[in-house]
Design an enzyme around this catalytic site. Sequence first.
Site, PDB file in Angstrom:
ATOM      1  N   ILE A  23      49.189  36.352  38.774  1.00 16.93           N
ATOM      2  CA  ILE A  23      50.117  35.286  39.149  1.00 16.93           C
ATOM      3  C   ILE A  23      49.828  34.009  38.355  1.00 16.93           C
ATOM      4  O   ILE A  23      50.751  33.350  37.853  1.00 16.93           O
ATOM      5  CB  ILE A  23      50.034  35.033  40.676  1.00 16.93           C
ATOM      6  CG1 ILE A  23      50.606  36.247  41.433  1.00 16.93           C
ATOM      7  CG2 ILE A  23      50.777  33.752  41.057  1.00 16.93           C
ATOM      8  CD1 ILE A  23      50.364  36.227  42.937  1.00 16.93           C
ATOM      9  N   ASP A  67      34.328  28.623  37.129  1.00 12.34           N
ATOM     10  CA  ASP A  67      34.299  29.333  38.412  1.00 12.34           C
ATOM     11  C   ASP A  67      34.606  28.329  39.520  1.00 12.34           C
ATOM     12  O   ASP A  67      33.827  27.389  39.740  1.00 12.34           O
ATOM     13  CB  ASP A  67      32.902  29.951  38.597  1.00 12.34           C
ATOM     14  CG  ASP A  67      32.809  30.801  39.853  1.00 12.34           C
ATOM     15  OD1 ASP A  67      33.652  30.653  40.759  1.00 12.34           O
ATOM     16  OD2 ASP A  67      31.866  31.616  39.925  1.00 12.34           O
ATOM     17  N   SER A 143      48.223  30.386  49.102  1.00 14.27           N
ATOM     18  CA  SER A 143      47.893  31.073  50.347  1.00 14.27           C
ATOM     19  C   SER A 143      48.223  32.547  50.140  1.00 14.27           C
ATOM     20  O   SER A 143      48.081  33.098  49.053  1.00 14.27           O
ATOM     21  CB  SER A 143      48.695  30.460  51.496  1.00 14.27           C
ATOM     22  OG  SER A 143      48.445  31.150  52.702  1.00 14.27           O
ATOM     23  N   SER A 144      48.705  33.191  51.161  1.00 10.87           N
ATOM     24  CA  SER A 144      49.121  34.598  51.085  1.00 10.87           C
ATOM     25  C   SER A 144      49.960  34.895  52.311  1.00 10.87           C
ATOM     26  O   SER A 144      49.770  34.276  53.363  1.00 10.87           O
ATOM     27  CB  SER A 144      47.903  35.522  51.085  1.00 10.87           C
ATOM     28  OG  SER A 144      48.309  36.853  51.325  1.00 10.87           O
ATOM     29  N   TYR A 157      39.730  37.428  54.488  1.00  6.11           N
ATOM     30  CA  TYR A 157      40.683  36.967  53.474  1.00  6.11           C
ATOM     31  C   TYR A 157      41.814  36.179  54.141  1.00  6.11           C
ATOM     32  O   TYR A 157      42.161  35.079  53.690  1.00  6.11           O
ATOM     33  CB  TYR A 157      41.261  38.168  52.718  1.00  6.11           C
ATOM     34  CG  TYR A 157      42.322  37.827  51.697  1.00  6.11           C
ATOM     35  CD1 TYR A 157      41.976  37.426  50.413  1.00  6.11           C
ATOM     36  CD2 TYR A 157      43.686  37.906  52.009  1.00  6.11           C
ATOM     37  CE1 TYR A 157      42.950  37.118  49.473  1.00  6.11           C
ATOM     38  CE2 TYR A 157      44.660  37.598  51.077  1.00  6.11           C
ATOM     39  CZ  TYR A 157      44.290  37.207  49.807  1.00  6.11           C
ATOM     40  OH  TYR A 157      45.253  36.893  48.871  1.00  6.11           O
ATOM     41  N   LYS A 161      42.862  32.092  53.707  1.00  8.65           N
ATOM     42  CA  LYS A 161      44.176  31.632  53.231  1.00  8.65           C
ATOM     43  C   LYS A 161      44.893  30.794  54.290  1.00  8.65           C
ATOM     44  O   LYS A 161      45.594  29.826  53.971  1.00  8.65           O
ATOM     45  CB  LYS A 161      45.032  32.843  52.846  1.00  8.65           C
ATOM     46  CG  LYS A 161      44.506  33.604  51.629  1.00  8.65           C
ATOM     47  CD  LYS A 161      44.509  32.733  50.379  1.00  8.65           C
ATOM     48  CE  LYS A 161      44.340  33.535  49.115  1.00  8.65           C
ATOM     49  NZ  LYS A 161      44.471  32.740  47.890  1.00  8.65           N
ATOM     50  N   THR A 192      49.843  42.913  40.388  1.00 12.00           N
ATOM     51  CA  THR A 192      48.771  42.364  39.559  1.00 12.00           C
ATOM     52  C   THR A 192      47.567  43.302  39.675  1.00 12.00           C
ATOM     53  O   THR A 192      47.579  44.254  40.460  1.00 12.00           O
ATOM     54  CB  THR A 192      48.343  40.973  40.051  1.00 12.00           C
ATOM     55  OG1 THR A 192      47.750  41.134  41.350  1.00 12.00           O
ATOM     56  CG2 THR A 192      49.525  40.014  40.145  1.00 12.00           C
TER      57      THR A 192
HETATM   58  N1  LIG Z   1      48.624  40.026  44.102  1.00 10.13           N
HETATM   59  C1  LIG Z   1      49.006  39.882  45.360  1.00 10.13           C
HETATM   60  O1  LIG Z   1      49.590  40.824  45.966  1.00 10.13           O
HETATM   61  C2  LIG Z   1      48.753  38.580  46.091  1.00 10.13           C
HETATM   62  C3  LIG Z   1      49.375  38.403  47.328  1.00 10.13           C
HETATM   63  C4  LIG Z   1      49.154  37.222  48.026  1.00 10.13           C
HETATM   64  C5  LIG Z   1      48.352  36.234  47.488  1.00 10.13           C
HETATM   65  N2  LIG Z   1      47.761  36.437  46.288  1.00 10.13           N
HETATM   66  C6  LIG Z   1      46.930  35.352  45.761  1.00 10.13           C
HETATM   67  O2  LIG Z   1      47.439  34.958  44.503  1.00 10.13           O
HETATM   68  C7  LIG Z   1      46.374  34.500  43.670  1.00 10.13           C
HETATM   69  C8  LIG Z   1      46.393  35.259  42.365  1.00 10.13           C
HETATM   70  O3  LIG Z   1      46.227  36.642  42.664  1.00 10.13           O
HETATM   71  P1  LIG Z   1      46.408  37.759  41.534  1.00 10.13           P
HETATM   72  O4  LIG Z   1      46.976  38.940  42.219  1.00 10.13           O
HETATM   73  O5  LIG Z   1      47.058  37.187  40.343  1.00 10.13           O
HETATM   74  O6  LIG Z   1      44.857  38.076  41.243  1.00 10.13           O
HETATM   75  P2  LIG Z   1      44.170  38.825  40.014  1.00 10.13           P
HETATM   76  O7  LIG Z   1      45.147  39.681  39.322  1.00 10.13           O
HETATM   77  O8  LIG Z   1      42.946  39.451  40.594  1.00 10.13           O
HETATM   78  O9  LIG Z   1      43.740  37.601  39.057  1.00 10.13           O
HETATM   79  C9  LIG Z   1      42.804  36.685  39.573  1.00 10.13           C
HETATM   80  C10 LIG Z   1      42.703  35.486  38.686  1.00 10.13           C
HETATM   81  O10 LIG Z   1      41.863  34.533  39.331  1.00 10.13           O
HETATM   82  C11 LIG Z   1      40.726  34.301  38.529  1.00 10.13           C
HETATM   83  N3  LIG Z   1      39.566  34.109  39.400  1.00 10.13           N
HETATM   84  C12 LIG Z   1      39.067  34.939  40.343  1.00 10.13           C
HETATM   85  N4  LIG Z   1      37.991  34.398  40.913  1.00 10.13           N
HETATM   86  C13 LIG Z   1      37.796  33.197  40.304  1.00 10.13           C
HETATM   87  C14 LIG Z   1      36.835  32.195  40.429  1.00 10.13           C
HETATM   88  N5  LIG Z   1      35.818  32.288  41.298  1.00 10.13           N
HETATM   89  N6  LIG Z   1      36.947  31.087  39.636  1.00 10.13           N
HETATM   90  C15 LIG Z   1      37.949  30.980  38.747  1.00 10.13           C
HETATM   91  N7  LIG Z   1      38.885  31.921  38.568  1.00 10.13           N
HETATM   92  C16 LIG Z   1      38.802  33.019  39.336  1.00 10.13           C
HETATM   93  C17 LIG Z   1      40.590  35.505  37.616  1.00 10.13           C
HETATM   94  O11 LIG Z   1      39.843  35.153  36.463  1.00 10.13           O
HETATM   95  P3  LIG Z   1      39.199  36.299  35.496  1.00 10.13           P
HETATM   96  O12 LIG Z   1      40.362  36.881  34.718  1.00 10.13           O
HETATM   97  O13 LIG Z   1      38.246  35.555  34.621  1.00 10.13           O
HETATM   98  O14 LIG Z   1      38.541  37.296  36.381  1.00 10.13           O
HETATM   99  C18 LIG Z   1      42.070  35.778  37.354  1.00 10.13           C
HETATM  100  O15 LIG Z   1      42.586  34.856  36.416  1.00 10.13           O
HETATM  101  C19 LIG Z   1      45.091  34.676  44.482  1.00 10.13           C
HETATM  102  O16 LIG Z   1      44.783  33.457  45.108  1.00 10.13           O
HETATM  103  C20 LIG Z   1      45.476  35.715  45.516  1.00 10.13           C
HETATM  104  O17 LIG Z   1      44.688  35.609  46.679  1.00 10.13           O
HETATM  105  C21 LIG Z   1      47.946  37.583  45.567  1.00 10.13           C
END
Ligand SMILES: NC(=O)c1ccc[n+]([C@@H]2O[C@H](COP(=O)([O-])OP(=O)(O)OC[C@H]3O[C@@H](n4cnc5c(N)ncnc54)[C@H](OP(=O)(O)O)[C@@H]3O)[C@@H](O)[C@H]2O)c1
Length: 259
Positions: A23, A67, A143-144, A157, A161, A192
């Site tokens: 995202i 981080d 959030s989520s 989790y 959020k 993702t």
């Molecule tokens: N995907 C879903 O279904 C979903 C649904 C609801 C909410 N969300 C929320 O949306 C956000 C993005 O999710 P996503 O699905 O895009 O996740 P993702 O595909 O796992 O990507 C995570 C991203 O966050 C970075 N990250 C993780 N831990 C970190 C830390 N401690 N410090 C700095 N950067 C960090 C990662 O960096 P690296 O590449 O260096 O590892 C990567 O850029 C999150 O907050 C997640 O909780 C996601």
Amino acid sequence: MTPGQSTRFTDKVAVVTGGSRGIGAAVATRLAAEGAVVAIGYRGNQEAAEQLLATLPAGRAIAVRADVADPDQTAALIEQAVTEFGRLDVLASCAGIEHFGTLESLTPGEFDRVFAVNTRGQLFAVQHAAAHMREGGRIVLTSSVSASRAVFGHTLYAASKAAVESMVLNLSAELGQRGITINAIAPGGTATDMATEHGASYQHPQLRDVLSMAQWLSVHGALGRLAEPEEIAAGYAFLASDDAAYMTGRTLQIDGGFF
Ligand SMILES: NC(=O)c1ccc[n+]([C@@H]2O[C@H](COP(=O)([O-])OP(=O)(O)OC[C@H]3O[C@@H](n4cnc5c(N)ncnc54)[C@H](OP(=O)(O)O)[C@@H]3O)[C@@H](O)[C@H]2O)c1
């Protein structure tokens, strides 16, 4: 109007945490397509960060390892963006980690790890970003849909959020005095790496062998599919733009009608 034709962020500087993948990468791409100069933060995946940078306009984007569990690293990311580009207009806080575990398995260490990234990490990103923002600044946290749904084994989790939604509500009062808005996006299931790794855990254990993920999605979502990251990024772009000038303290659910 396609994103490439829009100029909502011309001359704006944005910091996107978690910008290397998923995202956050879609948000960085969308803001850049609408004219923003972008600094993306990432935790460790330099290759993904560099791949994304290569797709953004040369000289108008940087990637910084930071981080968010360590507020000093977040501060350094924001300082670097301001030093390089001269100002800060938008914070899109997308970094986050998933967690599943039932009550008896939880440990204080896991609690601290999840909250350090998803909750504390976002709070101190706001603190450091707001210090550099002027009137018109825009802050969008993540959030989520999980914050307001019961999912088996998802307590840590979801709570990390839910706290974010309370944070934006309360911080809006302080930041509003300076003409800065703060909101959150609550995405539903989005295609993702995170969804690939953890998506199946959203099904109740007794259903995992009965329903395929596609069947489960069609039962629980009005649109019956995962979001594409770009569909979620559109919401961040809205909240980061002047189109959302009168919206603050709120959480916008973009979940394909998840129920
Ligand atoms: N995907 C879903 O279904 C979903 C649904 C609801 C909410 N969300 C929320 O949306 C956000 C993005 O999710 P996503 O699905 O895009 O996740 P993702 O595909 O796992 O990507 C995570 C991203 O966050 C970075 N990250 C993780 N831990 C970190 C830390 N401690 N410090 C700095 N950067 C960090 C990662 O960096 P690296 O590449 O260096 O590892 C990567 O850029 C999150 O907050 C997640 O909780 C996601």
